[in-house]
Design an enzyme around this catalytic site. Structure first.
Site, PDB file in Angstrom:
ATOM      1  N   ASP A   1       0.863  -1.188   0.000  1.00 54.72           N
ATOM      2  CA  ASP A   1       0.000   0.000   0.000  1.00 54.72           C
ATOM      3  C   ASP A   1       0.893   1.230   0.000  1.00 54.72           C
ATOM      4  O   ASP A   1       2.118   1.106  -0.104  1.00 54.72           O
ATOM      5  CB  ASP A   1      -0.960  -0.014   1.206  1.00 54.72           C
ATOM      6  CG  ASP A   1      -2.301   0.603   0.835  1.00 54.72           C
ATOM      7  OD1 ASP A   1      -2.288   1.773   0.410  1.00 54.72           O
ATOM      8  OD2 ASP A   1      -3.336  -0.062   0.952  1.00 54.72           O
TER       9      ASP A   1
ATOM     10  N   HIS B   1      -3.255   3.530  -4.694  1.00 56.76           N
ATOM     11  CA  HIS B   1      -2.531   3.130  -3.477  1.00 56.76           C
ATOM     12  C   HIS B   1      -1.084   2.758  -3.800  1.00 56.76           C
ATOM     13  O   HIS B   1      -0.545   1.792  -3.268  1.00 56.76           O
ATOM     14  CB  HIS B   1      -3.242   1.948  -2.798  1.00 56.76           C
ATOM     15  CG  HIS B   1      -4.515   2.367  -2.124  1.00 56.76           C
ATOM     16  ND1 HIS B   1      -4.585   2.678  -0.793  1.00 56.76           N
ATOM     17  CD2 HIS B   1      -5.760   2.553  -2.607  1.00 56.76           C
ATOM     18  CE1 HIS B   1      -5.830   3.032  -0.477  1.00 56.76           C
ATOM     19  NE2 HIS B   1      -6.565   2.961  -1.561  1.00 56.76           N
TER      20      HIS B   1
ATOM     21  N   GLU C   1     -10.183   3.231  -4.841  1.00 55.31           N
ATOM     22  CA  GLU C   1      -9.841   4.622  -4.512  1.00 55.31           C
ATOM     23  C   GLU C   1      -8.722   5.165  -5.390  1.00 55.31           C
ATOM     24  O   GLU C   1      -7.756   5.751  -4.885  1.00 55.31           O
ATOM     25  CB  GLU C   1      -9.430   4.708  -3.035  1.00 55.31           C
ATOM     26  CG  GLU C   1     -10.533   4.266  -2.100  1.00 55.31           C
ATOM     27  CD  GLU C   1     -10.128   4.285  -0.629  1.00 55.31           C
ATOM     28  OE1 GLU C   1     -10.911   4.759   0.175  1.00 55.31           O
ATOM     29  OE2 GLU C   1      -9.022   3.787  -0.301  1.00 55.31           O
TER      30      GLU C   1
END
Ligand code: ACM
Ligand code: ZN
Length: 743
Positions: A187, A278, A332
């Site tokens: 991440d 990410h 996202e």
């Protein structure tokens, strides 16, 4: 006669299903469990017979799960006889009687499931049994899972967990019949998987200077005097320049060993490399893969090397992890930088895409082809559903408020795993209501259309580790909520008879001792009956409560956090003046679980009621979503409609999710009313023009409460709520005692 026999048999079967076995507190609940008279005693050795195909593996599992009992294979007359019966698949039949224990299962995973049940039937602390011998209650159990995917995701990127800790997580998963470990390996904050072709990913990407989340953990450790929030020393190293770095990574050999350790427990590991968003760690190590040549939230899909490198990374993972599904992330994704990037713009033109934003779907489709060519099935977070992702892939439905995800995925021929953030994100605040939300998930899954249910692979809880730096803090977030997750993942959501909350609590209480014995910690039940600010007129009682009896409550009066020597709270205290108290709950081993600071504040009287319009319900105003950062921004946006609703609750999913409810609350009697707003993102509640609950600003799901002293009658109320951009949203309103609404 034949009919009568059939009726009697059906009735007996029904009784077997619906009458919970006394003293037998299994979680998840088996399909059927009947307690019989006999008990089976075992000493310090448990002998077993099993076919060669399962013997070695199950012995390794039992040796650890049943420790310190010795597990010994013998040829005949063993305590435990394990047999294979294809018809049972991952289900199992287990009978315990005077003559011994018999376990039949269809697969190796089924054997593990049966062994997990057997462990739950044994006394929690087996070290105490070494002298007296353990007694197993007589039972006849027939059991099978309703879902093939019963998962737990652990984020090992934000904070790192050692292989030994992960083994313990896998042990606990097996004990509660979870069979899928979703390993979030990378991440923005770290890269944890060794990739031989790109060694810098771990040489550099596995280590960081303390960042905001590390500093916050250390602040919380100091604020609450809580060692579980400290960064473990074995995850720190000091560079030659004197910098302290936090991190760690898994070698390929360690990942292979994890696969084997999990397989012994009937658990599949699904690895995740989260792209194209990410990606700050990936692009910090390889800036050439970003649009701007520096660490960036997203990789550059306009650059051919991006695809090549990411495929090479997955290629190494395919060698290590044999799972059918491999996780691509896809959540996202910040696409703003793509709009300015000449390579991204050129790619969009060349691929005939209407905008660079569509490169997200284009990128996922490229990866889909690569996965397929390698015999793997792609799974990703639900954002990847957009733009014609092909049949046969799978979606993790995490934005539970996006209620169209399962119907759309099913219609497109994709499978789904439910990981609804609102009830399955175990990093969120642990409170009593959370367990209700998890258990209620069964009702929602039971209402899916038949084809949607068929496409549902199962249920998974996720633990994001920003504020979870240690194994103990992970266990504190996971338990007891994982019991409820296991319950909805294992049991059939359409079964007529399901565990009530009260029955669940009784069973869960019986499992704390098992967790103690397994060296896993847990959150004690929420301390209820006290708020952070408690107002009263005249006098009141301090009367905190904690459900169950597995733990003690202690308190201080000087603002310090109670320790095991602080006084025990035993009976209610009358209060007539301002008072501050701090409560904490303690586990039997005297470690602290929950903390509650409580101030008691006298008020002069009840706020007077108003005469007003008197139609049932509240008026709900909807506003356009925009760059809203706090509730005051909501009515700076255009209003897109209004309607009357019975209650302040989240309307169905809509693009615009910014709301104001206005009207009156109708208070039935003079009293203190406690209001709760739990929301993602901000929300507020004003009564009589005063702010009673402030849960404002952009945040993940967070609960805030407030009290008002109200006279009987009508009081103007305004509730505001907004979702941040197009993110996931959740909103829950509660009031105690209950009131009705008028407008
Ligand atoms: C997620 O929580 N971003 C999948
Ligand atoms: Zn680009």
């Amino acid at each position: 006669m034949k009919n009568l026999r059939a009726i009697v048999a059906a009735f007996a079967f029904l009784i077997m299903i619906i009458v919970p076995a006394k003293g037998v507190n299994l979680l998840p609940t088996p399909v059927s469990c009947r307690e019989t008279k006999g008990v089976f005693p075992i000493g310090t050795v448990l002998t077993y017979e099993a076919p060669d195909s399962v013997a070695g593996r199950i012995e390794r599992v039992m040796s650890r799960m049943f420790s310190p009992l010795k597990i010994q294979r013998i040829a005949r007359n063993a305590d435990l006889r394990i047999e294979m019966d294809d018809k049972l698949a991952d289900g199992y039949n287990l009978s315990v009687g005077k003559k011994g224990i018999k376990l039949a299962a269809g697969t190796y995973a089924g054997v593990v499931n049966g062994v997990a049940t057997l462990r739950q039937l044994l006394p929690a602390d087996l070290t105490e049994q070494t002298n007296g011998g353990a007694k197993i209650p007589g039972v006849e159990i027939k059991d099978r899972p309703a879902h093939g995917w019963r998962g737990l995701m652990l984020d090992c990127a934000r904070h790192f967990f050692t292989v030994d800790e992960l083994h313990r997580v896998l042990d606990l998963m097996a004990l509660y019949k979870l069979n899928t470990f979703h390993w979030h390996l990378v991440d923005d904050q770290g890269w944890r998987a060794e990739i031989l072709r790109y060694p810098e990913l771990t040489q550099k990407g596995a280590w960081r200077k303390y960042d905001g989340i590390d500093r916050r953990c250390l602040e919380l450790a100091a604020r609450d005097n809580n060692p579980d929030m400290l960064l473990p020393a074995d995850r720190l190293r000091v560079t030659e320049q004197g910098d302290t770095l936090y991190g760690g990574y898994y070698t390929q050999q360690e990942m292979r060993d994890m696969v084997k350790y999990a397989a012994d427990r009937g658990i599949t590991i699904v690895p995740e490399i989260d792209v194209p968003g990410h990606s700050r760690t990936l692009t910090a190590v390889m800036p050439e893969l970003s649009c701007e040549g520096r660490s960036s939230a997203s990789v550059c899909p306009g650059n051919d090397s991006t695809l090549t490198v990411i495929q090479n990374i997955f290629s190494e993972l395919f060698d290590i992890f044999p799972s059918k599904y491999v996780h691509i992330g896809g959540d996202e994704v910040d696409k703003r930088v793509w709009r300015q990037c000449h390579r991204c713009k050129a790619r969009a033109v060349a691929e005939n895409l209407p905008s660079t934003d569509r490169l997200q779907a284009w990128f996922i489709r490229q990866m889909e082809s690569y996965f397929k060519a390698n015999g793997r099935t792609l799974i990703g977070w639900d954002e990847i559903i957009a733009d014609g992702l092909g049949e046969g892939n799978a979606i993790m439905w995490w934005r539970g408020d996006h209620t169209d995800v399962i119907p759309r995925a099913t219609a497109a021929g994709m499978s789904t795993v439910c990981t609804d953030f609102d009830c399955l994100y175990l990093n969120f605040d642990n409170n009593d209501r959370f367990v209700d939300k998890i258990l209620n998930l069964s009702d929602r899954l039971g209402r899916l259309a038949p084809q949607e249910r068929r496409a549902l692979l199962g249920v998974q809880a996720n633990l994001w580790s920003e504020y979870v730096p240690t194994f103990r803090s992970a266990c504190h977030q996971i338990f007891p909520r994982l019991f409820a997750v296991a319950e909805v993942a294992w049991t059939d959501p359409t079964a007529p008879q399901r565990l009530t909350r009260k029955e669940f609590d009784t069973r869960a209480d019986a499992h704390y001792a098992l967790l103690d014995a397994m060296g896993a910690t847990y959150a004690l039940p929420e301390i209820t009956g006290v708020e952070s600010e408690n107002i009263f007129v005249g006098k009141t009682e301090v009367a905190p409560k904690m459900r169950g009896n597995h733990g003690t409550l202690r308190y201080t009066l000087d603002g310090t956090i109670p320790d095991p020597s602080s006084p025990l709270f035993t009976e209610p205290i009358e209060v007539t003046d301002t008072l501050s108290m701090t409560f904490a709950s303690f586990r039997p081993e005297n470690t602290r679980s929950e903390i509650r600071h409580a101030r008691y504040i006298p008020v002069a009287g009840y706020s007077p009621a108003t005469e007003a319009a008197n139609e049932p319900g509240l008026r709900l105003y909807r506003y356009r979503n925009g760059e809203i950062g706090c509730v005051a921004d909501i009515d700076r946006q255009p209003c897109v409609g209004d309607t009357v609703v019975a209650q302040p609750c989240m309307p169905g999913y809509a693009e615009d999710r910014c709301y104001i409810w206005r009207g009156y609350i109708d208070v039935p009697a003079d009293g203190i009313y406690t209001f709760t707003l739990s929301s993602d993102a901000g929300s507020t509640l004003d009564i009589d023009g005063k702010r009673v609950v402030n849960n404002d600003w952009v945040h993940v799901t967070q609960r805030r409460r407030g009290q008002a002293a109200l006279a009987r009658g009508l009081h103007p109320v305004e509730i505001r709520y907004f979702v941040w951009r197009d993110a996931s949203g959740s909103f829950d309103f509660e009031v105690n005692p209950p009131v009705s609404f008028r407008h």
